[in-house]
Design a protein around this motif. Sequence first.
Motif, PDB file in Angstrom:
ATOM      1  N   LEU A  96       0.836  -1.303   0.006  1.00  0.00           N
ATOM      2  CA  LEU A  96      -0.030  -0.128   0.097  1.00  0.00           C
ATOM      3  C   LEU A  96       0.910   1.274  -0.210  1.00  0.00           C
ATOM      4  O   LEU A  96       0.424   2.272  -0.716  1.00  0.00           O
ATOM      5  N   ALA A  97       1.885   1.122   0.749  1.00  0.00           N
ATOM      6  CA  ALA A  97       2.822   2.389   0.739  1.00  0.00           C
ATOM      7  C   ALA A  97       3.437   2.562  -0.781  1.00  0.00           C
ATOM      8  O   ALA A  97       3.649   3.831  -0.918  1.00  0.00           O
ATOM      9  N   THR A  98       3.756   1.524  -1.344  1.00  0.00           N
ATOM     10  CA  THR A  98       4.254   1.564  -2.729  1.00  0.00           C
ATOM     11  C   THR A  98       3.189   2.472  -3.830  1.00  0.00           C
ATOM     12  O   THR A  98       3.391   3.238  -4.469  1.00  0.00           O
ATOM     13  N   LEU A  99       1.781   2.110  -3.422  1.00  0.00           N
ATOM     14  CA  LEU A  99       0.757   2.512  -4.352  1.00  0.00           C
ATOM     15  C   LEU A  99       0.678   4.020  -3.803  1.00  0.00           C
ATOM     16  O   LEU A  99       0.453   4.929  -4.757  1.00  0.00           O
ATOM     17  N   VAL A 100       0.632   4.442  -2.560  1.00  0.00           N
ATOM     18  CA  VAL A 100       0.669   5.773  -2.164  1.00  0.00           C
ATOM     19  C   VAL A 100       1.931   6.646  -2.816  1.00  0.00           C
ATOM     20  O   VAL A 100       1.737   7.832  -3.397  1.00  0.00           O
ATOM     21  N   ALA A 101       3.100   5.925  -2.838  1.00  0.00           N
ATOM     22  CA  ALA A 101       4.281   6.547  -3.455  1.00  0.00           C
ATOM     23  C   ALA A 101       4.035   6.944  -5.222  1.00  0.00           C
ATOM     24  O   ALA A 101       4.388   8.141  -5.237  1.00  0.00           O
ATOM     25  N   ASN A 102       3.304   5.990  -5.592  1.00  0.00           N
ATOM     26  CA  ASN A 102       3.254   6.248  -7.203  1.00  0.00           C
ATOM     27  C   ASN A 102       2.058   7.183  -7.399  1.00  0.00           C
ATOM     28  O   ASN A 102       2.022   7.708  -8.423  1.00  0.00           O
ATOM     29  N   LYS A 138      -7.662  12.016  -3.076  1.00  0.00           N
ATOM     30  CA  LYS A 138      -8.912  11.282  -2.223  1.00  0.00           C
ATOM     31  C   LYS A 138      -8.069   9.823  -2.116  1.00  0.00           C
ATOM     32  O   LYS A 138      -8.278   9.317  -0.939  1.00  0.00           O
ATOM     33  N   ARG A 139      -7.700   9.225  -3.074  1.00  0.00           N
ATOM     34  CA  ARG A 139      -7.186   7.895  -2.905  1.00  0.00           C
ATOM     35  C   ARG A 139      -5.940   7.626  -2.137  1.00  0.00           C
ATOM     36  O   ARG A 139      -5.881   6.881  -1.112  1.00  0.00           O
ATOM     37  N   ILE A 140      -5.245   8.682  -2.079  1.00  0.00           N
ATOM     38  CA  ILE A 140      -3.996   8.806  -1.131  1.00  0.00           C
ATOM     39  C   ILE A 140      -4.664   8.962   0.086  1.00  0.00           C
ATOM     40  O   ILE A 140      -4.130   8.241   1.173  1.00  0.00           O
ATOM     41  N   TRP A 141      -5.330   9.754   0.284  1.00  0.00           N
ATOM     42  CA  TRP A 141      -5.935  10.057   1.764  1.00  0.00           C
ATOM     43  C   TRP A 141      -6.648   8.526   2.183  1.00  0.00           C
ATOM     44  O   TRP A 141      -6.414   8.119   3.498  1.00  0.00           O
ATOM     45  N   MET A 142      -7.396   7.675   1.271  1.00  0.00           N
ATOM     46  CA  MET A 142      -8.095   6.852   1.973  1.00  0.00           C
ATOM     47  C   MET A 142      -7.081   5.740   2.089  1.00  0.00           C
ATOM     48  O   MET A 142      -7.162   5.064   3.285  1.00  0.00           O
TER      49      MET A 142
END
Length: 155
Positions: A96-102, A138-142
């Motif tokens: 999930l952290a990788t997704l946030v970074a991207n 919003k995706r990052i926040w969630m």
Amino acid sequence: MKYEKTKEVLNQLVADLSQMSMVIHQTHWYMRGAGFLTLHPLMDTFMDDVNDQLDEVSERLITLDGAPYSTLKEMAENTKIKDEKGSYDRSMEERLATLVANYRYLVEVFEKGIEVAGEEEDNVTEDMFIDFKGATEKRIWMIQAHLGKAPELGK
């Protein structure tokens, strides 16, 4: 030529959104552990959202007389989203952290698109970038909330 900088950003997004789709697929395929039953179907939603953005970006690029990248080679050569081999060794938090970074990187590209589309007076593309930036924030926040963290936008 008209909208040249805007078309460059649009094509960068063609490559980046294509790669982001694969990163989300990898998360979807290689996840294990707590939260699997909730997060696995959520990745389908994430993929749908990114693929919808990719389609809209590509169609906008064509509308502006551009030519979207359309081969895996072009995507791989032009994306700035890191590629890594799938592994079951990574935790859900790491994935999930990788997704946030991207997603944070994509926000930067959307911001660049807002800037250049505004300079080139392409309000339609500028609006599209604004919408995508808001949806991505919003995706990052969630995801960050799921990880017990603040969104940390604008840092």
